[in-house]
Design an enzyme around this catalytic site. Structure first.
Site, mmCIF file in Angstrom:
data_model
loop_
_atom_site.group_PDB
_atom_site.id
_atom_site.type_symbol
_atom_site.label_atom_id
_atom_site.label_comp_id
_atom_site.label_asym_id
_atom_site.label_seq_id
_atom_site.Cartn_x
_atom_site.Cartn_y
_atom_site.Cartn_z
ATOM 1 N N GLN A 1 2.453 -0.355 13.050
ATOM 2 C CA GLN A 1 2.721 0.274 11.755
ATOM 3 C C GLN A 1 2.294 1.742 11.802
ATOM 4 O OE1 GLN A 1 1.404 -2.552 8.349
ATOM 5 N NE2 GLN A 1 0.395 -3.267 10.184
ATOM 6 N N ASN A 2 1.599 2.130 12.863
ATOM 7 C CA ASN A 2 1.073 3.488 12.942
ATOM 8 C C ASN A 2 2.182 4.480 13.288
ATOM 9 O OD1 ASN A 2 -1.303 2.212 12.506
ATOM 10 N ND2 ASN A 2 -2.061 2.371 14.605
ATOM 11 N N HIS B 1 7.071 1.685 11.106
ATOM 12 C CA HIS B 1 7.135 2.661 10.003
ATOM 13 C C HIS B 1 7.524 4.049 10.486
ATOM 14 C CE1 HIS B 1 4.300 -0.037 7.381
ATOM 15 N NE2 HIS B 1 5.557 -0.409 7.307
ATOM 16 N N CYS C 1 16.888 21.232 8.237
ATOM 17 C CA CYS C 1 17.781 20.531 9.161
ATOM 18 C C CYS C 1 18.528 21.573 9.995
ATOM 19 C CB CYS C 1 18.768 19.684 8.361
ATOM 20 S SG CYS C 1 20.157 19.087 9.356
ATOM 21 N N THR D 1 -5.173 -4.117 10.967
ATOM 22 C CA THR D 1 -4.328 -3.879 9.791
ATOM 23 C C THR D 1 -4.839 -4.692 8.613
ATOM 24 O OG1 THR D 1 -2.128 -4.165 8.805
ATOM 25 C CG2 THR D 1 -2.606 -5.517 10.749
ATOM 26 N N ASN E 1 -10.249 -7.564 13.464
ATOM 27 C CA ASN E 1 -10.397 -6.618 12.360
ATOM 28 C C ASN E 1 -11.874 -6.482 11.998
ATOM 29 O OD1 ASN E 1 -10.144 -5.275 9.681
ATOM 30 N ND2 ASN E 1 -7.990 -5.740 9.970
ATOM 31 N N ALA F 1 -11.876 -2.918 16.950
ATOM 32 C CA ALA F 1 -10.875 -3.185 17.991
ATOM 33 C C ALA F 1 -11.232 -2.509 19.312
ATOM 34 C CB ALA F 1 -9.505 -2.711 17.501
HETATM 35 C C1 BV8 Z 1 10.309 -2.576 1.981
HETATM 36 C C2 BV8 Z 1 4.281 5.816 5.247
HETATM 37 C C3 BV8 Z 1 12.415 -3.502 1.298
HETATM 38 C C4 BV8 Z 1 4.108 6.328 6.579
HETATM 39 C C5 BV8 Z 1 3.474 3.641 4.649
HETATM 40 C C6 BV8 Z 1 6.369 -8.057 -0.729
HETATM 41 C C7 BV8 Z 1 5.206 -8.286 -1.421
HETATM 42 C C8 BV8 Z 1 4.534 -7.243 -2.043
HETATM 43 C C9 BV8 Z 1 5.026 -5.956 -1.974
HETATM 44 C C10 BV8 Z 1 6.180 -5.711 -1.277
HETATM 45 C C11 BV8 Z 1 6.839 -6.761 -0.680
HETATM 46 N N1 BV8 Z 1 7.929 -6.239 -0.044
HETATM 47 C C12 BV8 Z 1 7.981 -4.916 -0.239
HETATM 48 C C13 BV8 Z 1 6.925 -4.549 -1.001
HETATM 49 C C14 BV8 Z 1 6.638 -3.162 -1.434
HETATM 50 C C15 BV8 Z 1 5.895 -2.335 -0.428
HETATM 51 C C16 BV8 Z 1 4.528 -2.972 -0.224
HETATM 52 O O1 BV8 Z 1 4.261 -3.660 0.723
HETATM 53 N N2 BV8 Z 1 3.616 -2.700 -1.131
HETATM 54 C C17 BV8 Z 1 2.261 -3.281 -1.065
HETATM 55 C C18 BV8 Z 1 1.289 -2.182 -0.678
HETATM 56 C C19 BV8 Z 1 1.958 -3.931 -2.358
HETATM 57 N N3 BV8 Z 1 6.612 -2.243 0.832
HETATM 58 C C20 BV8 Z 1 7.603 -1.388 1.030
HETATM 59 O O2 BV8 Z 1 7.969 -0.618 0.144
HETATM 60 C C21 BV8 Z 1 8.252 -1.393 2.396
HETATM 61 N N4 BV8 Z 1 9.657 -1.442 2.304
HETATM 62 O O3 BV8 Z 1 9.742 -3.601 1.765
HETATM 63 O O4 BV8 Z 1 11.676 -2.452 1.940
HETATM 64 C C22 BV8 Z 1 12.763 -3.081 -0.086
HETATM 65 C C23 BV8 Z 1 12.955 -1.763 -0.416
HETATM 66 C C24 BV8 Z 1 13.306 -1.422 -1.733
HETATM 67 C C25 BV8 Z 1 13.441 -2.422 -2.680
HETATM 68 C C26 BV8 Z 1 13.252 -3.755 -2.310
HETATM 69 C C27 BV8 Z 1 12.911 -4.072 -0.986
HETATM 70 C C28 BV8 Z 1 7.953 -0.101 3.146
HETATM 71 C C29 BV8 Z 1 6.506 0.074 3.419
HETATM 72 C C30 BV8 Z 1 6.267 1.388 4.135
HETATM 73 C C31 BV8 Z 1 4.881 1.835 3.958
HETATM 74 N N5 BV8 Z 1 4.631 3.087 4.628
HETATM 75 N N6 BV8 Z 1 3.263 4.904 4.854
HETATM 76 C C32 BV8 Z 1 2.952 7.235 6.664
HETATM 77 O O5 BV8 Z 1 2.994 8.327 6.106
HETATM 78 O O6 BV8 Z 1 1.994 6.855 7.345
HETATM 79 S S1 BV8 Z 1 2.113 2.676 4.217
HETATM 80 C C33 BV8 Z 1 0.773 2.717 5.229
HETATM 81 O O7 BV8 Z 1 0.356 1.348 5.243
HETATM 82 C C34 BV8 Z 1 0.807 3.153 6.639
HETATM 83 O O8 BV8 Z 1 2.019 3.623 7.058
HETATM 84 C C35 BV8 Z 1 0.478 1.933 7.458
HETATM 85 O O9 BV8 Z 1 1.389 1.809 8.494
HETATM 86 C C36 BV8 Z 1 0.640 0.802 6.500
HETATM 87 C C37 BV8 Z 1 -0.250 -0.350 6.771
HETATM 88 O O10 BV8 Z 1 -1.596 0.022 6.637
HETATM 89 P P1 BV8 Z 1 -2.669 -0.534 7.627
HETATM 90 O O11 BV8 Z 1 -2.281 -0.170 8.986
HETATM 91 O O12 BV8 Z 1 -2.891 -1.957 7.352
HETATM 92 O O13 BV8 Z 1 -3.938 0.371 7.241
HETATM 93 P P2 BV8 Z 1 -5.098 0.088 6.188
HETATM 94 O O14 BV8 Z 1 -5.886 1.343 6.020
HETATM 95 O O15 BV8 Z 1 -4.597 -0.544 4.972
HETATM 96 O O16 BV8 Z 1 -6.019 -0.986 6.893
HETATM 97 C C38 BV8 Z 1 -6.778 -0.702 8.046
HETATM 98 C C39 BV8 Z 1 -7.465 -1.976 8.472
HETATM 99 O O17 BV8 Z 1 -8.146 -1.743 9.694
HETATM 100 C C40 BV8 Z 1 -8.517 -2.493 7.471
HETATM 101 O O18 BV8 Z 1 -8.377 -3.893 7.336
HETATM 102 C C41 BV8 Z 1 -9.867 -2.146 8.136
HETATM 103 O O19 BV8 Z 1 -10.871 -3.100 7.841
HETATM 104 C C42 BV8 Z 1 -9.476 -2.219 9.586
HETATM 105 N N7 BV8 Z 1 -10.282 -1.379 10.488
HETATM 106 C C43 BV8 Z 1 -10.819 -0.151 10.280
HETATM 107 N N8 BV8 Z 1 -11.402 0.300 11.404
HETATM 108 C C44 BV8 Z 1 -11.216 -0.650 12.341
HETATM 109 C C45 BV8 Z 1 -10.510 -1.734 11.762
HETATM 110 N N9 BV8 Z 1 -10.203 -2.840 12.436
HETATM 111 C C46 BV8 Z 1 -10.549 -2.893 13.741
HETATM 112 N N10 BV8 Z 1 -11.212 -1.899 14.378
HETATM 113 C C47 BV8 Z 1 -11.568 -0.771 13.719
HETATM 114 N N11 BV8 Z 1 -12.246 0.217 14.367
HETATM 115 ZN ZN ZN Z 2 21.456 18.135 7.680
#
Ligand code: BV8
Ligand code: ZN
Length: 257
Positions: free
Chosen positions: A105-106, A123, A156, A196, A221, A239
């Site tokens: 997802q990164n 993503h 563009c 994640t 995690n 990790a």
């Molecule tokens: C879509 C942009 C169809 C890029 C990002 C179903 C149910 C509920 C909601 C939805 C659903 N389906 C769709 C949705 C809506 C939405 C969604 O999921 N909302 C949620 C938040 C409620 N999803 C969408 O809109 C997606 N599209 O479904 O299309 C559609 C479309 C229209 C109409 C109908 C259907 C698109 C999602 C795109 C999201 N893009 N960002 C950017 O600029 O980066 S989001 C962002 O979150 C990042 O991109 C990242 O990739 C993503 C996931 O995050 P994580 O990687 O999990 O990061 P996070 O900080 O949350 O967690 C880190 C974890 O690591 C923690 O647990 C922590 O404890 C742990 N950690 C920390 N340090 C360590 C560690 N673990 C191990 N070692 C360590 N050292």
């Molecule tokens: Zn263009």
């Protein structure tokens, strides 16, 4: 670390074999040790910026300069970081195990910089740009690693309209080819979800799907997530430490030549 940690490390290590179909899903936690802030943690990127203000098409429509400022800042941050031990182990496994597939997802490109083969960028990439107008004359996406951007927002090259970051924003669909390949990868023997929060869909649903296919599932995690209670093996820890420990256990169990 929980007392069952060592036995879970061994159990996971035993699953890592060349004949296994292994699928790995990574998130922001994998890049945390490289110095890249996660999204939802105490110091996460969403603590200071609301996703709907910056990571949506509506936000870009409203204020492309603000959105580009944020991405320009993130691109500079990422460019100054190096892959860590977690990336290194996964890169090694991607060559060691021919049937391993890595979905991330990164958007930072650190898996590629560590040498991982065939990364599936769920993503998109912070290093790619797309034409906001989707003009026919421009490529679907192009790479631009210039930091800082000389005159944000970038344009563009074909139509001189706005360019946008090549990432998937909230409310946007995952690119069909990437989604198809990721869904296909859930038909595996071992599914490993690492660093994640398992809250962003549809990526968060991949682990359940792999379970439905009969895969053994494991999570690495720092904290508990919605996936923790679903998986067969939950390893709590960073990790960049847990993956090297699993690799050490795997290598120790390998028959000597
Ligand atoms: C879509 C942009 C169809 C890029 C990002 C179903 C149910 C509920 C909601 C939805 C659903 N389906 C769709 C949705 C809506 C939405 C969604 O999921 N909302 C949620 C938040 C409620 N999803 C969408 O809109 C997606 N599209 O479904 O299309 C559609 C479309 C229209 C109409 C109908 C259907 C698109 C999602 C795109 C999201 N893009 N960002 C950017 O600029 O980066 S989001 C962002 O979150 C990042 O991109 C990242 O990739 C993503 C996931 O995050 P994580 O990687 O999990 O990061 P996070 O900080 O949350 O967690 C880190 C974890 O690591 C923690 O647990 C922590 O404890 C742990 N950690 C920390 N340090 C360590 C560690 N673990 C191990 N070692 C360590 N050292
Ligand atoms: Zn263009």
């Amino acid at each position: 670390m929980p007392e069952n940690h060592d036995s879970n490390v061994t159990r996971l290590a035993e699953q890592l074999r060349s004949d296994r179909r292994i699928t790995v899903l990574t998130g922001a936690g994998v890049s945390a040790a490289s110095g890249i802030p996660t999204f939802r943690g105490p110091d996460g990127l969403w603590r200071t910026h609301r996703p709907e203000e910056l990571a949506t098409a509506e936000a870009f429509e409203r204020d492309p300069a603000l959105v580009w400022d944020w991405y320009d800042w993130r691109r500079q941050l990422v460019a100054a970081c190096l892959p860590n031990e977690a990336h290194a182990v996964l890169a090694d496994w991607s060559h060691r195990f021919p049937r391993l597939r890595l979905i991330t997802q990164n958007v930072d490109g650190l898996h590629e910089r560590a040498g991982t083969r065939d990364v599936l960028r769920f993503h998109g990439s912070i290093w790619e740009l797309r034409c906001w107008n989707r003009c026919a004359a421009a490529p679907k996406r192009w790479i631009d690693r210039t930091i800082p951007l000389p005159a944000p927002p970038p344009r563009c090259p074909a139509c001189d309209g706005l360019a946008r970051p090549g990432v998937v924003w909230f409310g946007e669909v995952i690119e069909s080819d990437v989604l198809d390949r990721s869904l296909a990868a859930t038909d595996c023997d071992l599914f490993l979800t690492i660093g994640t929060s398992s809250t962003v869909h549809p990526a968060a649903a991949l682990v359940q799907r792999s379970r439905a296919h009969g895969a053994l599932t494991a999570e690495i995690n720092l904290d508990a997530t919605p996936a923790s209670s679903l998986v067969d093996i939950a390893l709590r820890g960073p990790a960049e430490q847990v993956l090297p420990a699993v690799e050490e256990a795997r290598a120790a169990g390998e028959p000597s030549a």
